[in-house]
Design a protein around this motif. Structure first.
Motif, short mmCIF file in Angstrom:
data_model
loop_
_atom_site.label_atom_id
_atom_site.label_comp_id
_atom_site.label_asym_id
_atom_site.label_seq_id
_atom_site.Cartn_x
_atom_site.Cartn_y
_atom_site.Cartn_z
N ARG A 10 0.41 36.42 107.27
CA ARG A 10 -0.64 37.40 107.01
C ARG A 10 -1.96 36.66 106.77
NH1 ARG A 10 -1.94 36.61 101.73
NH2 ARG A 10 -0.19 36.40 100.29
N VAL A 13 -3.21 33.33 103.89
CA VAL A 13 -2.15 32.49 103.33
C VAL A 13 -2.44 31.00 103.50
CG1 VAL A 13 -0.18 34.06 103.41
CG2 VAL A 13 -0.81 32.76 105.44
N ASP A 121 0.15 23.97 94.97
CA ASP A 121 -0.69 23.43 93.89
C ASP A 121 -1.05 24.49 92.86
OD1 ASP A 121 -2.20 24.39 96.30
OD2 ASP A 121 -3.89 24.22 94.91
P1 GDP Z 1 -5.67 32.07 107.02
O1 GDP Z 1 -6.34 33.42 107.00
O2 GDP Z 1 -4.19 32.22 106.89
O3 GDP Z 1 -6.09 31.23 108.18
O4 GDP Z 1 -6.13 31.34 105.66
P2 GDP Z 1 -7.25 30.21 105.47
O5 GDP Z 1 -6.78 28.89 105.99
O6 GDP Z 1 -8.54 30.73 106.00
O7 GDP Z 1 -7.27 30.09 103.87
C1 GDP Z 1 -7.52 31.21 103.04
C2 GDP Z 1 -7.92 30.72 101.65
O8 GDP Z 1 -6.83 30.07 100.99
C3 GDP Z 1 -9.06 29.70 101.69
O9 GDP Z 1 -9.91 29.98 100.62
C4 GDP Z 1 -8.33 28.37 101.49
O10 GDP Z 1 -9.13 27.39 100.91
C5 GDP Z 1 -7.20 28.78 100.56
N1 GDP Z 1 -6.04 27.84 100.64
C6 GDP Z 1 -5.40 27.43 101.75
N2 GDP Z 1 -4.41 26.57 101.46
C7 GDP Z 1 -4.39 26.43 100.11
C8 GDP Z 1 -3.58 25.66 99.19
O11 GDP Z 1 -2.68 24.90 99.55
N3 GDP Z 1 -3.88 25.79 97.86
C9 GDP Z 1 -4.89 26.61 97.43
N4 GDP Z 1 -5.09 26.66 96.11
N5 GDP Z 1 -5.66 27.34 98.26
C10 GDP Z 1 -5.43 27.25 99.59
#
Ligand code: GDP
Ligand code: MG
Length: 167
Positions: A10, A13, A121
């Motif tokens: 989704r 994530v 984390d």
């Molecule tokens: P996508 O929509 O699934 O592609 O998600 P994104 O890669 O754009 O990430 C969504 C948000 O989750 C961003 O603000 C990221 O920085 C944050 N995020 C992604 N991976 C991690 C993680 O391992 N730990 C934390 N705390 N935040 C994360």
């Protein structure tokens, strides 16, 4: 070994963050806003004899009334069918309707599945996820569950090993 790997899950994530970390470069756009990635994005990683083509999918969206959502759902679904490995990204402490939607779409999928439990984390109760992971493990007996942090780069070497084993 070489092959195609789809990263599904989704919105929000951490799919694009994961792809960027695996590739060591900024390719996919990441942001707090969902739907930042509208198209499937490809990233190629070559390491020794291995070459992996990653497909970052736009995510599945519940509201299929909107044309853009229908388009994104189609892109994500065809990616999951046409690859060698699917990485289903979920969040360590949160399971939403969106996650369930993806899990339902993956039901019966023949492609080898890896469940990446992201944001390892972050502190918080992971109890909410346990029954969902159990259900996934029952539906996909061969699936591997790997806890990771895409943002901090935790356990991504293990994830890559598990991916390469399945190519
Ligand atoms: P996508 O929509 O699934 O592609 O998600 P994104 O890669 O754009 O990430 C969504 C948000 O989750 C961003 O603000 C990221 O920085 C944050 N995020 C992604 N991976 C991690 C993680 O391992 N730990 C934390 N705390 N935040 C994360
Ligand atoms: Mg994205």
């Amino acid at each position: 070994r070489c092959g195609y790997v789809a990263i599904v899950g989704r919105p929000n994530v951490g799919k694009s963050t994961l792809l960027n970390h695996l590739l060591g470069q900024k390719l996919a756009i990441t942001s707090r806003k969902p739907q930042t990635t509208r198209h499937n994005m490809l990233g190629i990683k070559t390491e020794g004899p291995n070459q992996i083509v990653f497909v970052d999918t736009p995510g599945l969206h519940g509201d299929a009334d909107k044309a853009i959502n229908r388009y994104m759902n189609r892109a994500a679904k065809s990616a999951a069918r046409d690859v060698d490995v699917v990485v289903f990204v979920v969040e360590r402490t949160r399971w939403t309707q969106g996650d369930q939607l993806v899990a339902d779409k993956l039901r019966g999928l023949k492609t080898p599945l890896i469940i990446a439990v992201n944001k390892a984390d972050q502190f918080g109760d992971k109890g909410e996820l346990l029954p969902q992971l159990q259900a996934l493990a029952e539906q996909h007996p061969q699936a591997e569950i790997v806890p990771i942090s895409a943002l901090r780069g935790l356990n991504l070497d293990t994830l890559e090993e598990v991916i390469v084993e399945r190519l």
